[in-house]
Write an enzyme that holds these catalytic residues in place. Structure first.
Site, PDB file in Angstrom:
ATOM      1  N   ARG A   1       0.850  -1.180   0.000  1.00 36.47           N
ATOM      2  CA  ARG A   1       0.000   0.000   0.000  1.00 36.47           C
ATOM      3  C   ARG A   1       0.894   1.241   0.000  1.00 36.47           C
ATOM      4  NH1 ARG A   1       2.414   1.997   3.684  1.00 36.47           N
ATOM      5  NH2 ARG A   1       0.795   3.574   3.824  1.00 36.47           N
TER       6      ARG A   1
ATOM      7  N   ARG B   1      -7.436  -0.374  -6.816  1.00 35.93           N
ATOM      8  CA  ARG B   1      -7.700   0.744  -5.890  1.00 35.93           C
ATOM      9  C   ARG B   1      -7.861   2.026  -6.727  1.00 35.93           C
ATOM     10  NH1 ARG B   1      -4.220   1.256  -0.576  1.00 35.93           N
ATOM     11  NH2 ARG B   1      -6.166   2.127   0.206  1.00 35.93           N
TER      12      ARG B   1
ATOM     13  N   GLN C   1      -2.064   2.660  10.007  1.00 38.41           N
ATOM     14  CA  GLN C   1      -0.776   2.689   9.283  1.00 38.41           C
ATOM     15  C   GLN C   1       0.261   3.505  10.058  1.00 38.41           C
ATOM     16  OE1 GLN C   1      -3.760   3.049   7.860  1.00 38.41           O
ATOM     17  NE2 GLN C   1      -3.791   2.372   5.739  1.00 38.41           N
TER      18      GLN C   1
ATOM     19  N   ASP D   1      -1.926  10.747  -2.201  1.00 38.56           N
ATOM     20  CA  ASP D   1      -2.336   9.692  -3.134  1.00 38.56           C
ATOM     21  C   ASP D   1      -2.645  10.256  -4.512  1.00 38.56           C
ATOM     22  OD1 ASP D   1      -2.900   8.436  -0.370  1.00 38.56           O
ATOM     23  OD2 ASP D   1      -2.808   6.819  -1.839  1.00 38.56           O
TER      24      ASP D   1
ATOM     25  N   ASN E   1      -5.276  12.429   0.464  1.00 43.82           N
ATOM     26  CA  ASN E   1      -4.373  11.577   1.238  1.00 43.82           C
ATOM     27  C   ASN E   1      -5.224  10.834   2.268  1.00 43.82           C
ATOM     28  OD1 ASN E   1      -1.670  10.621   1.879  1.00 43.82           O
ATOM     29  ND2 ASN E   1      -1.879  11.750   3.783  1.00 43.82           N
ATOM     30  N   LYS E   2      -4.585  10.016   3.058  1.00 43.11           N
ATOM     31  CA  LYS E   2      -5.282   9.185   4.045  1.00 43.11           C
ATOM     32  C   LYS E   2      -6.312   9.984   4.837  1.00 43.11           C
ATOM     33  CE  LYS E   2      -5.037   5.661   4.563  1.00 43.11           C
ATOM     34  NZ  LYS E   2      -6.047   4.829   3.839  1.00 43.11           N
TER      35      LYS E   2
HETATM   36  O1  MRU Z   1      -4.527   3.176   2.282  1.00 43.73           O
HETATM   37  P1  MRU Z   1      -3.044   3.364   2.174  1.00 43.73           P
HETATM   38  O2  MRU Z   1      -2.291   2.793   3.312  1.00 43.73           O
HETATM   39  O3  MRU Z   1      -2.520   2.928   0.826  1.00 43.73           O
HETATM   40  O4  MRU Z   1      -2.848   4.949   2.233  1.00 43.73           O
HETATM   41  C1  MRU Z   1      -1.567   5.492   2.091  1.00 43.73           C
HETATM   42  C2  MRU Z   1      -1.522   6.953   2.202  1.00 43.73           C
HETATM   43  O5  MRU Z   1      -2.514   7.631   2.346  1.00 43.73           O
HETATM   44  C3  MRU Z   1      -0.172   7.599   2.030  1.00 43.73           C
HETATM   45  O6  MRU Z   1      -0.064   8.739   2.816  1.00 43.73           O
HETATM   46  C4  MRU Z   1       0.032   7.975   0.557  1.00 43.73           C
HETATM   47  O7  MRU Z   1      -0.239   6.907  -0.280  1.00 43.73           O
HETATM   48  C5  MRU Z   1       1.413   8.464   0.299  1.00 43.73           C
HETATM   49  S1  MRU Z   1       2.611   7.192   0.454  1.00 43.73           S
HETATM   50  C6  MRU Z   1       4.127   7.807   0.070  1.00 43.73           C
END
Ligand code: MRU
Length: 353
Positions: A47, A92, A199, A240, A250-251
């Site tokens: 991820r 995704r 995470q 993202d 982002n997350k």
């Molecule tokens: O759902 P995830 O764990 O894939 O989400 C990841 C994030 O939101 C990260 O902050 C983003 O992908 C940047 S990773 C360098």
């Protein structure tokens, strides 16, 4: 470099560190076919936007190896690989690096499709290796430019995991932290845990402990109070997908801490390679936001934490409008508002290099 090996191509297999098992167990998933990889992306074994993009690129090589064994004519062989690309693209929806990586592989495939199959596979592998190497190079540059905005004794709030585990290596937001720490800066990280899938506590805390970077773990709901108490000097998180106007997906939770930071006069930096910027979209409203399983909110890793009957809302990402973002740290420098001008300029710089 960081010691963490997120993904590795070896003997025609893609080996992934299993992010669902950390920090209690360091296990690896071996992908011998692209469907295993597609499932690994869906369930977050691998991820983080750049890591998804790089893995998917290797997924196309896996498909080429399978196609050579399982198909007859050259047309069937090429169609098999193209179908794999489509399936990988459906894993995704939010991280644009996935589509960016797959597009590069598809373009490569198009340019070599009349060669013998052994050579096609070699060309695809070369391209995937290039994507892998470029990602690490970008992250180190991001770390270097990011270091310029990190004060000597910075206390940095991070969100989710944008470290080595989310990239081919080194990390974006955590790359900035890593670089500043390695330069001898006296930094201290406040890593928020990042519900629902943690995470921050499972992965970011693991990376920080592994490298002896001073850090404190907080729950998401403690971030505002920590800011009020003057414990945080800056925010750095990954992305993202970034729209042309600088809005950042982002997350989930990135928006909340960014609004809080603005209220407290704390700068918010986003660290991401240019491959995370989607030049096809004007603003964050157009970014597709992944909705994940409702049980991720009702449960904590299989243990029920809410009534089974309760409804939940589980978007994996949110969008932080660009007005909350002090700067976007990229491999060509720190971009500043107005982003609709600095973003195209950054692409031009990259093109000219
Ligand atoms: O759902 P995830 O764990 O894939 O989400 C990841 C994030 O939101 C990260 O902050 C983003 O992908 C940047 S990773 C360098």
């Amino acid at each position: 470099m960081s010691e963490v090996k997120t993904l590795e191509w070896k003997n025609d297999e893609l080996i992934l560190i299993d992010c669902t098992k950390l920090p209690t167990s360091e296990e690896y998933v071996i992908c011998k076919d692209y469907k295993t990889l597609a499932e690994a992306i869906k369930i977050l074994v691998v991820r983080g936007a750049p890591a998804i993009g790089v893995s998917a690129a290797y997924g196309v090589v896996l498909a080429a190896i399978q196609a050579q064994k399982e198909t007859g004519t050259q047309k069937e062989y090429i169609d098999f690989i193209k179908k794999a690309i489509e399936e990988l693209a459906e894993t995704r929806p939010t991280a644009v690096n996935l589509f960016w990586g797959l597009n590069r592989m598809e373009e490569k495939l198009e340019s070599v499709k009349d060669l013998p199959q052994d050579q096609i596979k070699e060309e695809l592998l070369k391209e995937a290796n290039k994507i892998y190497d470029e990602d690490i190079e970008c992250n180190i540059s991001i770390g270097k430019y990011g270091n310029e905005v990190v004060p000597q004794d910075a206390r940095i709030l991070t969100h989710c995991n944008a470290g080595a585990l989310a990239t081919a290596g080194y990390g974006t937001a955590l790359g900035v932290v890593r670089y500043a720490h390695n330069q001898g800066k006296n930094i201290h990280v406040y890593a928020d845990e990042t519900r629902p899938l943690l995470q921050g506590s499972r992965l970011t805390a693991w990376e920080l402990v592994k490298e002896d970077i001073p850090a404190t773990l907080i729950t998401d709901s403690m971030a505002g109070y920590a800011m009020k108490l003057g414990m945080i000097d800056m925010l750095v998180f990954g992305a993202d997908r970034i729209a042309l106007n600088g809005d950042v997906a982002n997350k989930i939770g990135s928006y909340s801490i960014s609004v809080l930071a603005k209220e407290h006069g704390i700068p918010v930096y986003v660290a991401a390679p240019l491959s995370t910027i989607d030049i096809n979209i004007e603003n964050g409203d157009q970014i597709p936001i992944e909705q994940r399983d409702k049980d991720e909110v009702r449960e904590l890793f299989g243990t029920q934490t809410a009534p089974k009957e309760i409804d939940t809302f589980n978007p994996a990402f949110d969008v932080t409008p660009s007005q909350y973002i002090t700067g976007i740290i990229t491999e060509v420098g720190v971009l500043r508002p107005p982003y609709n001008l600095s973003i195209p300029k950054a692409f031009k710089i990259k093109e000219e290099r």
